[in-house]
Design an enzyme around this catalytic site. Structure first.
Site, PDB file in Angstrom:
ATOM      1  CG  ASP A 193      -1.806   1.207   1.314  1.00 37.61           C
ATOM      2  OD1 ASP A 193      -2.419   1.532   0.285  1.00 37.61           O
ATOM      3  OD2 ASP A 193      -1.878   1.862   2.376  1.00 37.61           O
ATOM      4  CB  SER A 194       0.131   4.780  -0.668  1.00 37.20           C
ATOM      5  OG  SER A 194      -1.083   4.766   0.054  1.00 37.20           O
ATOM      6  CE1 TYR A 217       2.898   5.679  -3.133  1.00 33.51           C
ATOM      7  CE2 TYR A 217       1.805   3.790  -4.111  1.00 33.51           C
ATOM      8  CZ  TYR A 217       2.924   4.355  -3.542  1.00 33.51           C
ATOM      9  OH  TYR A 217       4.054   3.603  -3.372  1.00 33.51           O
ATOM     10  CB  CYS A 243      -2.723   1.097  -2.611  1.00 32.96           C
ATOM     11  SG  CYS A 243      -2.881   2.825  -3.022  1.00 32.96           S
ATOM     12  CG  ASN A 244      -9.146   1.137  -3.303  1.00 35.29           C
ATOM     13  OD1 ASN A 244     -10.122   0.588  -3.771  1.00 35.29           O
ATOM     14  ND2 ASN A 244      -8.788   0.969  -2.031  1.00 35.29           N
ATOM     15  CD  GLU A 270      -2.555   8.307   7.224  1.00 36.81           C
ATOM     16  OE1 GLU A 270      -1.636   9.052   7.539  1.00 36.81           O
ATOM     17  OE2 GLU A 270      -2.487   7.459   6.310  1.00 36.81           O
ATOM     18  CB  CYS A 313     -10.151   4.939  -0.149  1.00 37.29           C
ATOM     19  SG  CYS A 313      -8.720   5.678   0.666  1.00 37.29           S
ATOM     20  CG  HIS A 363      -6.883   5.715   4.886  1.00 36.46           C
ATOM     21  ND1 HIS A 363      -6.085   5.180   3.902  1.00 36.46           N
ATOM     22  CD2 HIS A 363      -6.043   6.341   5.761  1.00 36.46           C
ATOM     23  CE1 HIS A 363      -4.820   5.478   4.168  1.00 36.46           C
ATOM     24  NE2 HIS A 363      -4.771   6.174   5.281  1.00 36.46           N
TER      25      HIS A 363
HETATM   26  N1  DGL Z   1      -4.058   3.767  -0.094  1.00 40.29           N
HETATM   27  C1  DGL Z   1      -4.742   4.802  -0.844  1.00 40.29           C
HETATM   28  C2  DGL Z   1      -5.919   4.184  -1.609  1.00 40.29           C
HETATM   29  O1  DGL Z   1      -6.479   3.171  -1.235  1.00 40.29           O
HETATM   30  C3  DGL Z   1      -5.195   5.931   0.052  1.00 40.29           C
HETATM   31  C4  DGL Z   1      -4.045   6.771   0.599  1.00 40.29           C
HETATM   32  C5  DGL Z   1      -3.251   7.476  -0.491  1.00 40.29           C
HETATM   33  O2  DGL Z   1      -3.750   8.421  -1.118  1.00 40.29           O
HETATM   34  O3  DGL Z   1      -2.121   7.055  -0.718  1.00 40.29           O
HETATM   35  O4  DGL Z   1      -6.288   4.710  -2.626  1.00 40.29           O
END
Ligand code: DGL
Length: 289
Positions: free
Chosen positions: A15-16, A47, A78-79, A157, A189, A191
């Site tokens: 993931d990011s 990301y 990560c989406n 977060e 996403c 989160h």
């Molecule tokens: N992990 C990212 C997603 O699922 C969310 C956080 C980011 O913007 O990196 O898209």
């Protein structure tokens, strides 16, 4: 399959940053005996506001790191990276399966039987139209409404899951879903699963089904490993080893919220050795631990 890959090889998840631990958690629930190697790119998060090209480069680097660690599967938690980089990661992984949250979220949405689907995600995920493409190719009759909800990432977060500011933010982002006929909402996403209860409460007067890509990706991983006869038959509890590209302390502090418990091992890894050919010279200094 590569000769060094076996049932006892770990599953790689990336993931990011920290958010993908919601996916790690779902995988740990579905497959408690599997070892997991998680990579969170904490040096370069978020990301969701970056270009497709940049997200692809980062994702390829991380995939190369996970392959070097000998993983038997890569899960793109990560989406944003799923939308930008599934194909390039699969090319690098060759015959090692790569699964991503967008495909799994789509499968879950189709299983729900609903025809009016809402999608929420980062600016990059929504801008890519990846969920629309994926849903439409599964069922062309589905109607889709999507909305980028970028502020939900920092709120998660910060741990602000249901206070006044969060409820107002949810209202501003989601009020158009109250009366537009949407019957199910994909939480697109990493989160957003943390806001499940608050979102459910928000739609209390006219409930809609919430689709959690984290849970459906765990089911897809189980099925895919089963088919390849790569499920671990070990009877010991699997381990979770986390690598981050920056600030392990911050990762550790936030991890419990996303994971439901503290991770056992956290290491810091520079990705320098896993650099691709950087097109256009995009590069940033990485924490070297
Ligand atoms: N992990 C990212 C997603 O699922 C969310 C956080 C980011 O913007 O990196 O898209």
């Amino acid at each position: 399959m590569k000769p060094n890959i076996s049932q006892t090889s770990p599953i790689g998840i990336f993931d990011s940053g920290i958010g993908g631990l919601t996916v790690a958690r779902a995988v740990m629930n579905a497959l408690p005996n599997e070892d997991i190697i998680y990579f969170g790119d904490s040096a370069r998060v978020p990301y969701g506001i970056k270009s497709r090209e940049t997200v692809r480069n980062y994702s390829n680097q991380i995939a190369r790191f996970l392959l070097y660690k000998g993983v038997k599967m890569i899960i793109i938690a990560c989406n944003t990276a799923s939308a930008a980089a599934h194909d390039s990661v699969q090319t690098l992984a060759e015959d090692i399966p790569v699964i991503n949250v967008i495909e799994s979220g789509t499968k879950a949405a189709i299983r729900s039987g609903k025809k009016q689907i809402g999608v929420i995600g980062t600016i990059a995920t929504i801008g890519s139209g990846a969920y629309e493409t994926s849903l439409k190719s599964a069922d062309a009759s589905i109607k889709i409404k999507s909305k980028a909800c970028p502020l939900l990432v920092p709120l998660a977060e910060e741990g602000w899951l249901d206070n006044e500011v969060t409820r107002q933010t949810i209202d501003i982002y989601l009020n158009s879903f109250k009366n537009n006929g949407v019957e199910a909402l994909i939480l697109g996403c990493t989160h957003y699963p943390l806001f499940k209860e608050t979102i459910q409460e928000y739609f209390d007067d006219k409930p809609i089904e919430l689709i959690d890509s984290a849970e459906s990706v765990a089911e897809s991983a189980k099925k895919s490993l089963g088919k390849l006869e790569l499920l671990s038959y070990s009877n010991r509890q699997g381990t979770l080893t986390c690598y981050v590209s920056d600030r392990p302390q911050r990762f550790n502090e936030l991890a419990e919220r996303f994971l439901g418990r503290e991770p056992e091992n956290i290491f810091v890894e520079s990705l320098r050795d896993f650099e691709d050919e950087w097109e256009g010279g995009i590069n940033i200094p990485l924490y070297t631990g």
